[in-house]
Design a protein around this motif. Structure first.
Motif, PDB file in Angstrom:
ATOM      1  N   PRO A 200      -5.018  35.530 -55.935  1.00 45.11           N
ATOM      2  CA  PRO A 200      -6.332  36.174 -56.062  1.00 45.11           C
ATOM      3  C   PRO A 200      -7.144  35.492 -57.165  1.00 45.11           C
ATOM      4  O   PRO A 200      -6.655  34.582 -57.844  1.00 45.11           O
ATOM      5  N   ARG A 201      -8.384  35.951 -57.349  1.00 38.25           N
ATOM      6  CA  ARG A 201      -9.198  35.411 -58.434  1.00 38.25           C
ATOM      7  C   ARG A 201      -8.449  35.530 -59.749  1.00 38.25           C
ATOM      8  O   ARG A 201      -7.873  36.587 -60.054  1.00 38.25           O
ATOM      9  N   PRO A 202      -8.440  34.490 -60.564  1.00 37.32           N
ATOM     10  CA  PRO A 202      -7.576  34.475 -61.750  1.00 37.32           C
ATOM     11  C   PRO A 202      -7.945  35.479 -62.830  1.00 37.32           C
ATOM     12  O   PRO A 202      -7.149  35.713 -63.748  1.00 37.32           O
ATOM     13  N   ASP A 203      -9.135  36.107 -62.747  1.00 39.01           N
ATOM     14  CA  ASP A 203      -9.499  37.103 -63.751  1.00 39.01           C
ATOM     15  C   ASP A 203      -8.931  38.481 -63.422  1.00 39.01           C
ATOM     16  O   ASP A 203      -8.959  39.379 -64.271  1.00 39.01           O
ATOM     17  N   GLN A 204      -8.382  38.670 -62.216  1.00 47.39           N
ATOM     18  CA  GLN A 204      -7.878  39.978 -61.831  1.00 47.39           C
ATOM     19  C   GLN A 204      -6.468  40.207 -62.373  1.00 47.39           C
ATOM     20  O   GLN A 204      -5.652  39.295 -62.442  1.00 47.39           O
ATOM     21  N   TYR A 205      -6.196  41.461 -62.712  1.00 49.13           N
ATOM     22  CA  TYR A 205      -4.932  41.798 -63.364  1.00 49.13           C
ATOM     23  C   TYR A 205      -3.741  41.406 -62.501  1.00 49.13           C
ATOM     24  O   TYR A 205      -2.765  40.848 -62.995  1.00 49.13           O
ATOM     25  N   TYR A 206      -3.838  41.677 -61.202  1.00 48.39           N
ATOM     26  CA  TYR A 206      -2.664  41.406 -60.370  1.00 48.39           C
ATOM     27  C   TYR A 206      -2.452  39.916 -60.133  1.00 48.39           C
ATOM     28  O   TYR A 206      -1.329  39.461 -59.924  1.00 48.39           O
ATOM     29  N   ALA A 207      -3.525  39.124 -60.211  1.00 50.27           N
ATOM     30  CA  ALA A 207      -3.369  37.676 -60.101  1.00 50.27           C
ATOM     31  C   ALA A 207      -2.627  37.126 -61.304  1.00 50.27           C
ATOM     32  O   ALA A 207      -1.755  36.256 -61.189  1.00 50.27           O
ATOM     33  N   ILE A 208      -2.977  37.634 -62.479  1.00 51.12           N
ATOM     34  CA  ILE A 208      -2.320  37.179 -63.720  1.00 51.12           C
ATOM     35  C   ILE A 208      -0.825  37.424 -63.644  1.00 51.12           C
ATOM     36  O   ILE A 208      -0.012  36.539 -63.952  1.00 51.12           O
ATOM     37  N   GLY A 209      -0.440  38.625 -63.215  1.00 47.35           N
ATOM     38  CA  GLY A 209       0.981  38.931 -63.107  1.00 47.35           C
ATOM     39  C   GLY A 209       1.685  38.087 -62.075  1.00 47.35           C
ATOM     40  O   GLY A 209       2.797  37.577 -62.296  1.00 47.35           O
ATOM     41  N   MET A 210       1.065  37.897 -60.921  1.00 41.37           N
ATOM     42  CA  MET A 210       1.646  37.103 -59.837  1.00 41.37           C
ATOM     43  C   MET A 210       1.921  35.667 -60.295  1.00 41.37           C
ATOM     44  O   MET A 210       3.002  35.106 -60.052  1.00 41.37           O
ATOM     45  N   ILE A 211       0.936  35.090 -60.962  1.00 40.18           N
ATOM     46  CA  ILE A 211       1.076  33.704 -61.426  1.00 40.18           C
ATOM     47  C   ILE A 211       2.113  33.600 -62.533  1.00 40.18           C
ATOM     48  O   ILE A 211       2.942  32.674 -62.533  1.00 40.18           O
ATOM     49  N   GLU A 212       2.107  34.546 -63.458  1.00 37.62           N
ATOM     50  CA  GLU A 212       3.082  34.518 -64.555  1.00 37.62           C
ATOM     51  C   GLU A 212       4.508  34.616 -64.030  1.00 37.62           C
ATOM     52  O   GLU A 212       5.398  33.877 -64.466  1.00 37.62           O
ATOM     53  N   GLY A 213       4.729  35.528 -63.079  1.00 36.08           N
ATOM     54  CA  GLY A 213       6.081  35.701 -62.539  1.00 36.08           C
ATOM     55  C   GLY A 213       6.577  34.465 -61.820  1.00 36.08           C
ATOM     56  O   GLY A 213       7.732  34.048 -61.997  1.00 36.08           O
ATOM     57  N   ALA A 214       5.713  33.858 -61.019  1.00 39.94           N
ATOM     58  CA  ALA A 214       6.106  32.659 -60.279  1.00 39.94           C
ATOM     59  C   ALA A 214       6.306  31.464 -61.208  1.00 39.94           C
ATOM     60  O   ALA A 214       7.265  30.691 -61.045  1.00 39.94           O
TER      61      ALA A 214
END
Length: 343
Positions: A200-214
């Motif tokens: 998702p757009r990198p400013d969204q909370y769930y995008a941040i978590g998704m990218i960090e986990g991966a």
């Protein structure tokens, strides 16, 4: 008397009112009103009787009268971006929130906002017009100005997704950090070593978590990982397909894909096949979905179940509690996917 008495003319044939229910039930009007509002001093059998009669005769509260007496609209507003995943995720969310208001005094309205619009506009409109008692929001940002505003003025709300202030407000969220981690694990287990994510757009909370986990799991397992920087899951399917085709030219070793949305996953498949490659053979793809749909599209897609039905039901209940019982702690739930949720 029974509800059939209305049809026989024994009771007025106009719009059913509290007095109508009182005559049919043999109860006083104040008792009927308290039963419909789930008052704790009214017995469950009485509540059941009153609600059954109300349903049979098609009773609906007079909203103008309710608002005059209480200052309330008995309306929950769901604010949604027009860009979001209507096929799978959002359609399910709308249906489940609406179902959560069933047998309550509340109804739901959907308020859209558009890509070229300030996300604050629909929030301010609802507040300034008094058109709802509470708001449900999604696509949250860590420091979301909508949340900051609603907290400042003390207006009830609940969020599908977390923020940096999640300890202070109702929310339901899917643990996207764990989703990112599970996705890397599953692809690596299948022998994939050059993995890209459409996030998702990198400013969204769930995008941040998704990218960090991966990112963290890819580093731990020693596989190459990148986030596609020329598209997001919020882009149109045509834009995603075009962007993926370009990346397949740039990244010939790419053998694993992670998608944060169902529609976006289908667009990725189109790009892969346009380039003469095959899902499940040359490239593995894993994505989230709210309904078991993608296996019918391409049987080799890997999917992780996200329970949006549960999310909607929870959010409607959490918001109604925030409206009716503001002194209670906010209802909060984090859905954590496990390996058994991957199929």
């Amino acid at each position: 008397m029974s509800s059939s008495d209305i049809k026989k003319g024994k009771i007025g044939t106009g719009r059913p009112t509290l007095k109508t229910i009182a005559k049919l039930s043999g109860l006083a009007v104040p008792t009927v009103s308290r039963a419909l509002h789930d008052a704790p001093d009214i017995g469950s059998s009485t509540k059941e009787k009153v609600r059954r009669i109300a349903q049979e005769i098609g009773y609906r509260p007079d909203r103008a009268g309710v608002r005059l007496r209480t200052g309330k609209t008995n309306v929950l507003a769901l604010i949604l971006s027009t860009e979001h995943d209507m096929m799978n995720h959002t359609a399910r969310l709308i249906a489940s929130i609406a179902a959560g208001t069933r047998d309550t005094p509340y109804n739901m309205i959907v308020t859209p906002f558009f890509p070229d619009q300030d996300p604050m506009d629909p929030v301010r409109h609802i507040i300034e017009t008094g058109s709802a008692d509470g708001i449900i929001l999604n696509q949250t940002l860590p420091l979301d100005p909508r949340i900051e505003y609603l907290m400042k003025i003390g207006f009830p709300f609940a969020t599908h997704g977390r923020t940096d202030w999640s300890d202070q407000h109702p929310f339901y969220d899917f643990d996207n950090k764990v989703f990112g981690k599970l996705s890397i694990q599953k692809l690596a287990w299948r022998g994939r070593s050059h993995i890209a994510m459409l996030a998702p757009r990198p400013d969204q909370y769930y995008a941040i978590g998704m990218i960090e986990g991966a990112t963290a799991e890819a580093a731990r397992l020693g596989v190459e990982f990148t986030v596609l920087d020329n598209a997001t899951t919020d882009d149109s399917p045509q834009e995603v397909t075009q962007a993926m085709e370009q990346r397949l030219d740039d990244l010939p070793k790419l053998d694993g894909l992670i998608s944060g949305a169902t529609n976006a996953a289908m667009a990725l498949v189109t790009a892969v096949e346009n380039k003469g490659r095959h899902i499940g053979q040359d490239i593995d793809l894993i994505t989230k979905e709210a309904l078991p749909f993608l296996h019918r599209f391409r049987r080799d897609i890997l999917a992780v179940s996200e329970d949006v039905t549960k999310a909607g039901a929870f959010l409607s209940t959490a918001l109604m509690q925030a409206i009716d019982h503001p002194d209670k702690p906010p209802m909060q739930f984090l859905e954590v996917p496990t390996e058994k949720d991957v199929y």
